[in-house]
Design a protein around this motif. Structure first.
Motif, PDB file in Angstrom:
ATOM      1  N   GLU A 139      12.254   4.202  -4.076  1.00 51.77           N
ATOM      2  CA  GLU A 139      13.118   3.139  -4.596  1.00 51.77           C
ATOM      3  C   GLU A 139      12.862   1.773  -3.964  1.00 51.77           C
ATOM      4  OE1 GLU A 139      16.862   6.227  -5.302  1.00 51.77           O
ATOM      5  OE2 GLU A 139      17.162   4.442  -4.092  1.00 51.77           O
ATOM      6  N   GLY A 140      12.341   1.743  -2.769  1.00 50.76           N
ATOM      7  CA  GLY A 140      12.160   0.478  -2.078  1.00 50.76           C
ATOM      8  C   GLY A 140      10.761  -0.076  -2.245  1.00 50.76           C
ATOM      9  N   THR A 141      10.523  -1.175  -1.595  1.00 48.34           N
ATOM     10  CA  THR A 141       9.247  -1.874  -1.651  1.00 48.34           C
ATOM     11  C   THR A 141       8.487  -1.685  -0.339  1.00 48.34           C
ATOM     12  OG1 THR A 141      10.116  -3.924  -0.704  1.00 48.34           O
ATOM     13  CG2 THR A 141      10.335  -3.631  -3.106  1.00 48.34           C
ATOM     14  N   PRO A 142       7.172  -1.929  -0.354  1.00 50.52           N
ATOM     15  CA  PRO A 142       6.429  -1.893   0.910  1.00 50.52           C
ATOM     16  C   PRO A 142       6.998  -2.854   1.951  1.00 50.52           C
ATOM     17  CG  PRO A 142       4.900  -1.843  -0.922  1.00 50.52           C
ATOM     18  CD  PRO A 142       6.262  -2.104  -1.516  1.00 50.52           C
ATOM     19  N   ARG A 143       7.444  -4.016   1.519  1.00 52.75           N
ATOM     20  CA  ARG A 143       8.015  -4.964   2.473  1.00 52.75           C
ATOM     21  C   ARG A 143       9.261  -4.389   3.128  1.00 52.75           C
ATOM     22  NH1 ARG A 143       7.107 -10.168   3.393  1.00 52.75           N
ATOM     23  NH2 ARG A 143       5.850 -10.354   1.483  1.00 52.75           N
ATOM     24  N   GLU A 144      10.100  -3.726   2.337  1.00 56.30           N
ATOM     25  CA  GLU A 144      11.313  -3.130   2.902  1.00 56.30           C
ATOM     26  C   GLU A 144      10.965  -2.005   3.871  1.00 56.30           C
ATOM     27  OE1 GLU A 144      14.777  -3.681  -0.459  1.00 56.30           O
ATOM     28  OE2 GLU A 144      13.216  -2.151  -0.808  1.00 56.30           O
ATOM     29  N   MET A 145      10.027  -1.159   3.488  1.00 61.15           N
ATOM     30  CA  MET A 145       9.674  -0.053   4.369  1.00 61.15           C
ATOM     31  C   MET A 145       9.005  -0.542   5.644  1.00 61.15           C
ATOM     32  SD  MET A 145       9.899   3.192   4.918  1.00 61.15           S
ATOM     33  CE  MET A 145       9.778   4.481   3.671  1.00 61.15           C
ATOM     34  N   ALA A 242      -1.417  -4.651   3.644  1.00 63.47           N
ATOM     35  CA  ALA A 242      -2.118  -3.584   4.366  1.00 63.47           C
ATOM     36  C   ALA A 242      -1.244  -2.331   4.447  1.00 63.47           C
ATOM     37  CB  ALA A 242      -2.503  -4.062   5.755  1.00 63.47           C
ATOM     38  N   PHE A 243       0.021  -2.519   4.708  1.00 64.24           N
ATOM     39  CA  PHE A 243       0.941  -1.383   4.763  1.00 64.24           C
ATOM     40  C   PHE A 243       1.034  -0.706   3.395  1.00 64.24           C
ATOM     41  CE2 PHE A 243       5.052   0.673   4.463  1.00 64.24           C
ATOM     42  CZ  PHE A 243       5.140   1.373   5.651  1.00 64.24           C
ATOM     43  N   ALA A 244       1.146  -1.510   2.340  1.00 67.99           N
ATOM     44  CA  ALA A 244       1.219  -0.953   0.992  1.00 67.99           C
ATOM     45  C   ALA A 244      -0.040  -0.165   0.663  1.00 67.99           C
ATOM     46  CB  ALA A 244       1.424  -2.076  -0.026  1.00 67.99           C
ATOM     47  N   ALA A 245      -1.193  -0.680   1.067  1.00 63.86           N
ATOM     48  CA  ALA A 245      -2.452   0.026   0.816  1.00 63.86           C
ATOM     49  C   ALA A 245      -2.512   1.329   1.595  1.00 63.86           C
ATOM     50  CB  ALA A 245      -3.621  -0.877   1.186  1.00 63.86           C
ATOM     51  N   LEU A 246      -2.009   1.327   2.825  1.00 63.32           N
ATOM     52  CA  LEU A 246      -1.990   2.548   3.632  1.00 63.32           C
ATOM     53  C   LEU A 246      -1.093   3.601   2.981  1.00 63.32           C
ATOM     54  CD1 LEU A 246      -2.910   3.887   6.307  1.00 63.32           C
ATOM     55  CD2 LEU A 246      -0.837   2.938   7.356  1.00 63.32           C
ATOM     56  N   ARG A 247       0.051   3.167   2.465  1.00 60.21           N
ATOM     57  CA  ARG A 247       0.949   4.109   1.810  1.00 60.21           C
ATOM     58  C   ARG A 247       0.341   4.647   0.513  1.00 60.21           C
ATOM     59  NH1 ARG A 247       4.344   7.945   3.000  1.00 60.21           N
ATOM     60  NH2 ARG A 247       3.128   9.000   1.408  1.00 60.21           N
ATOM     61  N   ARG A 248      -0.333   3.795  -0.243  1.00 63.08           N
ATOM     62  CA  ARG A 248      -1.011   4.262  -1.453  1.00 63.08           C
ATOM     63  C   ARG A 248      -2.095   5.286  -1.108  1.00 63.08           C
ATOM     64  NH1 ARG A 248      -0.517  -1.286  -2.989  1.00 63.08           N
ATOM     65  NH2 ARG A 248      -2.635  -1.744  -2.216  1.00 63.08           N
ATOM     66  N   TRP A 249      -2.807   5.006  -0.041  1.00 62.03           N
ATOM     67  CA  TRP A 249      -3.863   5.920   0.408  1.00 62.03           C
ATOM     68  C   TRP A 249      -3.256   7.294   0.740  1.00 62.03           C
ATOM     69  CZ3 TRP A 249      -7.326   4.415   5.225  1.00 62.03           C
ATOM     70  CH2 TRP A 249      -8.380   5.347   5.353  1.00 62.03           C
ATOM     71  N   LYS A 250      -2.170   7.273   1.462  1.00 64.47           N
ATOM     72  CA  LYS A 250      -1.514   8.541   1.818  1.00 64.47           C
ATOM     73  C   LYS A 250      -1.000   9.246   0.571  1.00 64.47           C
ATOM     74  CE  LYS A 250       0.417  11.636   4.587  1.00 64.47           C
ATOM     75  NZ  LYS A 250       1.126  12.487   3.634  1.00 64.47           N
ATOM     76  N   ASP A 251      -0.462   8.518  -0.393  1.00 65.58           N
ATOM     77  CA  ASP A 251       0.081   9.141  -1.611  1.00 65.58           C
ATOM     78  C   ASP A 251      -0.981   9.949  -2.344  1.00 65.58           C
ATOM     79  OD1 ASP A 251       2.557   8.030  -1.129  1.00 65.58           O
ATOM     80  OD2 ASP A 251       2.308   6.378  -2.548  1.00 65.58           O
ATOM     81  N   GLY A 252      -2.223   9.478  -2.311  1.00 65.58           N
ATOM     82  CA  GLY A 252      -3.297  10.175  -3.010  1.00 65.58           C
ATOM     83  C   GLY A 252      -4.149  11.062  -2.142  1.00 65.58           C
ATOM     84  N   PHE A 253      -3.779  11.190  -0.862  1.00 67.23           N
ATOM     85  CA  PHE A 253      -4.630  11.928   0.084  1.00 67.23           C
ATOM     86  C   PHE A 253      -4.497  13.431  -0.089  1.00 67.23           C
ATOM     87  CE2 PHE A 253      -5.244  13.964   4.252  1.00 67.23           C
ATOM     88  CZ  PHE A 253      -6.536  13.538   4.537  1.00 67.23           C
TER      89      PHE A 253
END
Length: 255
Positions: A139-145, A242-253
């Motif tokens: 529900e939140g954004t990368p900035r919030e997380m 960078a944080f958003a990209a790291l989270r995207r990477w983990k989502d597809g890992f």
């Protein structure tokens, strides 16, 4: 004070905190059965604490209240659980339950209204921070997380991190790809493997351990930034991206 992680569902933990005089509380009861079995003939808990509205963290509340009517339930001010929570909370509130005192931290990201409870050297963080990982952004954004991660990083390093799931080994596999030369991370992975082989929970960890090993808390570390930039060129100059990209990477890992 005795802290116990009660396994529930597939990989959840319900946290049980007990004082020497027998008073106790429970955090995120996604099932009632583990709590009832562990409590035995004990009297009612001082409180039930909820970090967010997801069913695997709240579904046991009704049955616990049926067993112990009138037990106060503290949780986020969210209409989705308004029928469960009689003490709605937001950032900056405080909870007093038996001998314990907790500060309420707003940590949106996994959900919009997610809260964490910090006090007594403990952090009950639900699905915001995991050992070696962080929650998905439902529900939140990368900035919030990222803001939530920054806030948790500022807590005392000795704080014990009590998260909602047994995800450490899966998170370690990803973290080692991101940060392969991190010796502290390698030791933490080895420790977690031994704990699971012995059928022990890998949590609580300490915040100091997470600061040394968790890539989502180390987004400013050169090694983590370099790994993210190699995967998504152009994000290295902005820590939110960078944080958003790291989270995207983990989502597809997939390990």
């Amino acid at each position: 004070m005795q802290l116990t992680a009660l396994p529930a569902l597939d990989d959840n933990y319900i946290w049980h905190l007990a004082a020497e005089d027998g008073r106790w509380l429970v955090v995120d009861p996604g099932q009632a059965e583990p709590v009832l079995a562990f409590a035995g003939a004990a009297g009612p808990p001082e409180a039930i604490l909820l970090t967010h509205h997801h069913a695997d963290h709240v579904a046991g509340v009704d049955a616990l209240r049926a067993r112990w009517p009138g037990v106060p339930v503290h949780g986020p001010a969210d209409p989705r659980i308004a029928g469960l929570v009689d003490h709605p909370l937001g950032d900056g509130d405080r909870v007093e339950a038996g001998p314990w005192r907790f500060a309420v931290l707003g940590v949106p990201g996994h959900t919009a209204s997610h809260v964490a409870f910090h006090g007594e050297g403990l952090l009950f963080c639900g699905d915001t921070l995991f050992s070696l990982g962080c929650g998905r952004l439902f529900e939140g954004t990368p900035r919030e997380m990222l803001g939530a991660m920054d806030r948790l990083c500022a807590l005392p390093p000795a704080t014990r991190v009590c998260c909602g799931h047994e995800y450490t080994l899966a998170n370690a596999a990803f973290a080692r790809v991101v940060d392969p030369d991190n010796a502290a991370l390698r030791r933490r992975q080895e420790e977690a493997i031994a704990m699971r082989h012995a059928a022990r929970p890998t949590v609580p960890s300490s915040l100091a351990q997470e600061l040394a090993c968790n890539p989502f808390l180390r987004i400013d570390a050169p090694a983590v930034r370099a790994a993210v930039a190699a995967r998504e060129p152009g994000v290295e100059g902005d820590r939110v991206e960078a944080f958003a990209a790291l989270r995207r990477w983990k989502d597809g890992f997939r390990a």
